[in-house]
Enzyme design. Sequence first.
Site, PDB file in Angstrom:
ATOM      1  N   HIS A  19       0.836  -1.204   0.000  1.00 21.65           N
ATOM      2  CA  HIS A  19       0.000   0.000   0.000  1.00 21.65           C
ATOM      3  C   HIS A  19       0.873   1.256   0.000  1.00 21.65           C
ATOM      4  CE1 HIS A  19      -3.709   2.286   0.959  1.00 21.65           C
ATOM      5  NE2 HIS A  19      -2.869   3.084   1.585  1.00 21.65           N
ATOM      6  N   GLU A  20       1.840   1.300   0.909  1.00 23.93           N
ATOM      7  CA  GLU A  20       2.709   2.481   0.994  1.00 23.93           C
ATOM      8  C   GLU A  20       3.652   2.562  -0.199  1.00 23.93           C
ATOM      9  OE1 GLU A  20       1.855   4.613   2.992  1.00 23.93           O
ATOM     10  OE2 GLU A  20       0.606   3.406   4.325  1.00 23.93           O
ATOM     11  N   HIS A  66       1.953   4.587  -2.877  1.00 23.80           N
ATOM     12  CA  HIS A  66       2.089   6.023  -2.621  1.00 23.80           C
ATOM     13  C   HIS A  66       3.504   6.496  -2.945  1.00 23.80           C
ATOM     14  CE1 HIS A  66      -1.829   6.277  -0.884  1.00 23.80           C
ATOM     15  NE2 HIS A  66      -1.539   5.637   0.242  1.00 23.80           N
TER      16      HIS A  66
END
Length: 421
Positions: free
Chosen positions: A18-19, A22
């Site tokens: 998920h990170e 980003h």
Amino acid sequence: MQTAIAFILIFGLLVFFHELGHFLFAKRAGIMVREFAIGMGPKIFAMTKGETLYTLRLLPIGGYVRMAGEDMDSTELQPGYRVGLIVNEDNMVEKIIFNQSNRQLPDLLFLEVERADLERDLFIEGYDEEEQLVRYHVSRNCVLVENGKETIIAPYDRQFNSKSVGQRSMTIFAGPLFNFILAFFIYLLIGLLNGVPTYEPIITEVVENDPAAQAGMQAGDRVTAIDGQVVEKWQDLAGIVQESAGETINVTVERSGQQENLTMTVKEMKTETGDKYGQIGVKYESPREFNPLKAVVQSAQNTYDMTIRIFELLGELVTGRLTIDALSGPVGIYKTTEEVASYGIFYLMNFAAMLSINLGIMNLLPLPALDGGRLLFFGYEAVRGKPIDRQKEGMVHFVGIVLLMILMVVVTWNDIQRFFF
């Protein structure tokens, strides 16, 4: 201990991807990433590479990518500050040191700040030791040293808020997107290692004294038709049986090259909500084949099907068919991990893929403090033509965080009562 390791590895993998979404799209947009963190709380490992600090933190319950320009990231040099400067051969400032005693700053150019801009024009102006007003250009990679802590400055064009709505939106959307990508690759790995289910309607086991056994059905029978309706996949068989609760059906099976006609009355069952469904008392485990192309197609289908299923459950939650008691927090997920792990690695991988999709969808909900909430603000900005006041937006997200924390406490308390009392 094995459950704890599995739980930490699964959550770590989900948060990492998920990170990573980003992080990669922030880099692609030219945004400076201050920190890439897995976990929350105190640091247990830290490594600086380039302009980014990579950290592993104690609590395995989340993570974050801290981008320049967010959360009071900028440092202002106020008039009257006394700073030490290190300049290069071109007389550009490469390091600014302040809030330290002069004894710690030997052989530096000292300056009492009059004006400084470390974001747009990149200069510092002030009085030197001879009380003459001097001006220095500041390098784009200039390092600020405050109380011994070093931070690279972030020119405005490297900050999150300097980017277009599209770039900011994609940077935020990439986190949930990577959760879907991770789920796809987990399903793909399962297909490559464990084979792809063919869903041929071949009976694996017959339950004693249930309708199928009473009618003479045997393990290994291949169901070809029910009441004249052709059965090609297990899903066809299951669908017809579930819709025939209490009815008598004629099942055609293939056994040792011969066809057999079996008559049975479908047992009527009820769900917790009172809905009726049929059951004949057979167990099924699909045959599998090892085909990379089919594994890719099946992985995409599994990702899509699970996404639709989670949205359906959300719809039931909104309409009241499901209550908040049906939600699980970290405690509930930990207990489920323990149960799923007991069935084997492929069940655990399936569970991880489901959690990854769930995390992606939850983060896309248009709620304050979530990625979906931020995307909603970006959409409003695109329509309005200018951004919302950052303080007002920050307050909305703060309220959202508080409400989410309250929800997490309630869900966790429900989990504790469910599993330990």
